[in-house]
Design an enzyme around this catalytic site. Structure first.
Site, short mmCIF file in Angstrom:
data_model
loop_
_atom_site.label_atom_id
_atom_site.label_comp_id
_atom_site.label_asym_id
_atom_site.label_seq_id
_atom_site.Cartn_x
_atom_site.Cartn_y
_atom_site.Cartn_z
N ASP A 157 0.82 -1.22 0.00
CA ASP A 157 0.00 0.00 0.00
C ASP A 157 0.85 1.27 0.00
OD1 ASP A 157 -2.31 -1.55 -0.01
OD2 ASP A 157 -2.36 -1.66 2.17
N ASP A 171 -6.84 -5.96 -4.79
CA ASP A 171 -7.77 -5.77 -3.66
C ASP A 171 -8.65 -4.56 -3.94
OD1 ASP A 171 -9.08 -5.60 -1.27
OD2 ASP A 171 -7.29 -5.28 -0.04
N LYS A 228 -11.99 -4.69 -3.63
CA LYS A 228 -13.23 -4.85 -2.86
C LYS A 228 -14.43 -4.38 -3.69
CE LYS A 228 -11.02 -4.74 1.62
NZ LYS A 228 -9.75 -4.03 1.26
N ASP A 281 -20.31 -3.45 -6.72
CA ASP A 281 -21.22 -2.72 -7.61
C ASP A 281 -22.21 -3.69 -8.26
OD1 ASP A 281 -22.23 -0.56 -9.22
OD2 ASP A 281 -20.27 0.39 -8.96
N THR A 297 -21.21 -3.41 -13.85
CA THR A 297 -20.06 -2.55 -13.53
C THR A 297 -18.92 -3.39 -12.96
OG1 THR A 297 -21.66 -0.84 -13.03
CG2 THR A 297 -19.40 -0.40 -12.39
N SER A 311 -12.08 -6.39 9.92
CA SER A 311 -11.47 -6.29 11.25
C SER A 311 -11.65 -4.93 11.92
CB SER A 311 -9.97 -6.61 11.15
OG SER A 311 -9.39 -5.80 10.16
N ALA A 333 0.71 -4.32 11.92
CA ALA A 333 0.29 -2.95 12.25
C ALA A 333 -1.07 -2.88 12.95
CB ALA A 333 0.27 -2.10 10.98
N GLY A 368 -2.65 -8.02 14.80
CA GLY A 368 -2.75 -9.47 14.64
C GLY A 368 -1.39 -10.14 14.69
N LYS A 369 -1.37 -11.38 15.20
CA LYS A 369 -0.10 -12.12 15.30
C LYS A 369 -0.08 -13.22 14.23
CE LYS A 369 1.21 -10.24 19.37
NZ LYS A 369 0.63 -8.94 18.98
N ALA A 370 1.00 -13.25 13.47
CA ALA A 370 1.09 -14.16 12.33
C ALA A 370 0.83 -15.61 12.71
CB ALA A 370 2.47 -14.02 11.68
O1 C5P Z 1 -0.65 -2.33 6.69
P1 C5P Z 1 -1.55 -3.47 7.02
O2 C5P Z 1 -0.80 -4.76 7.26
O3 C5P Z 1 -2.53 -3.16 8.11
O4 C5P Z 1 -2.39 -3.70 5.64
C1 C5P Z 1 -3.53 -4.52 5.57
C2 C5P Z 1 -4.05 -4.56 4.16
O5 C5P Z 1 -5.17 -5.45 4.10
C3 C5P Z 1 -4.57 -3.26 3.60
O6 C5P Z 1 -4.35 -3.29 2.20
C4 C5P Z 1 -6.06 -3.28 3.90
O7 C5P Z 1 -6.80 -2.49 2.99
C5 C5P Z 1 -6.36 -4.75 3.70
N1 C5P Z 1 -7.54 -5.27 4.41
C6 C5P Z 1 -7.72 -5.20 5.78
N2 C5P Z 1 -8.85 -5.73 6.36
C7 C5P Z 1 -9.79 -6.33 5.61
C8 C5P Z 1 -9.62 -6.41 4.23
C9 C5P Z 1 -8.47 -5.88 3.66
O8 C5P Z 1 -6.85 -4.69 6.49
N3 C5P Z 1 -10.85 -6.89 6.19
#
Ligand code: C5P
Length: 211
Positions: free
Chosen positions: A7, A57, A59, A62, A66, A109, A166, A169-171
């Site tokens: 992003d 992504d 999302k 429409d 479209t 989330s 960021a 969440g934990k991987a």
């Molecule tokens: O920087 P970060 O790891 O938070 O980026 C998360 C990415 O996932 C962003 O592109 C955000 O738009 C996308 N996303 C999200 N939650 C969702 C769907 C997509 O954070 N439910």
């Protein structure tokens, strides 16, 4: 098993980060910031430079026509998957799936998701089981919800979870709860050393998922 959420706005920065981290990731996710900043052709360039699959992504939410018009151009430049919203209904979602592989949003989330989207998760899972997309998006910040969705979702459908790093969440928790792919943005691209940040997450989750 790691998807880079790229992003950033700038083309050169995006390409450099993607090349730096490509050994540790499975796919690159392109969202509106990069498309607006660098143009749609960034999808083709990222694919050529990394050899990885690209998720657009968008999302999409429409009417079927479209959605179809947008999706056609995005698959044409090389996107392997397009993320679509489920709440617009089956016809809009199918309009995209008829052209290419899709990923459906079944839960989000952020706090606002509790108002309208998340109360409908069960219905979205039902729709996904019927439509059979490549995968669904579930919140990486809520492992219990990943588990809930995994238990109800057809086993062949992948779960992709953003929100790792960021957003808190934990991987490993997300993977253990049932995520096939974790989506990581800022924790990699805003790091001083994106390659090292990606390597650390890769080492943390390797061995847990087949993605
Ligand atoms: O920087 P970060 O790891 O938070 O980026 C998360 C990415 O996932 C962003 O592109 C955000 O738009 C996308 N996303 C999200 N939650 C969702 C769907 C997509 O954070 N439910």
């Amino acid at each position: 098993m790691i998807i880079l959420a790229l992003d950033v706005y700038e083309r050169d920065r995006a390409l450099k980060i993607a090349e730096d981290v490509k050994d540790y990731i499975s796919m690159v996710k392109v969202n509106w910031p990069l498309i607006i900043g660098s143009g749609l052709d960034i999808i083709r360039e990222l694919k050529e430079r990394t050899g990885l699959k690209i998720i657009a992504d968008l999302k999409l939410a429409d009417i079927p026509n479209t959605n179809r018009l947008i999706a056609k151009k995005v698959y044409e430049v090389g996107a392997d998957y397009i993320i679509v919203h489920s709440f617009v209904g089956k016809d809009s979602v199918l309009a995209v799936k008829e052209i290419g592989e899709i990923i459906m949003v079944v839960e989000m989330s952020h706090p606002g998701a509790l108002e309208f989207i998340n109360p409908l998760t069960d219905k979205f899972i039902e729709m996904a089981n019927e439509i059979k997309p490549f995968g669904v998006i579930a919140p990486g910040t809520r492992p219990e919800r990943i588990k809930y969705i995994r238990e109800r979702l057809n086993g062949e459908i992948k779960i992709l979870t953003p929100g790792i790093g960021a957003q808190g969440g934990k991987a490993l928790e997300a993977i253990k709860a049932g995520a096939d792919y974790i989506i990581v943005g800022r924790a990699i691209y805003s790091s001083e050393n994106p390659r090292e940040a990606a390597r650390r997450i890769y080492e943390e989750v390797k061995g847990w998922s087949s993605g």
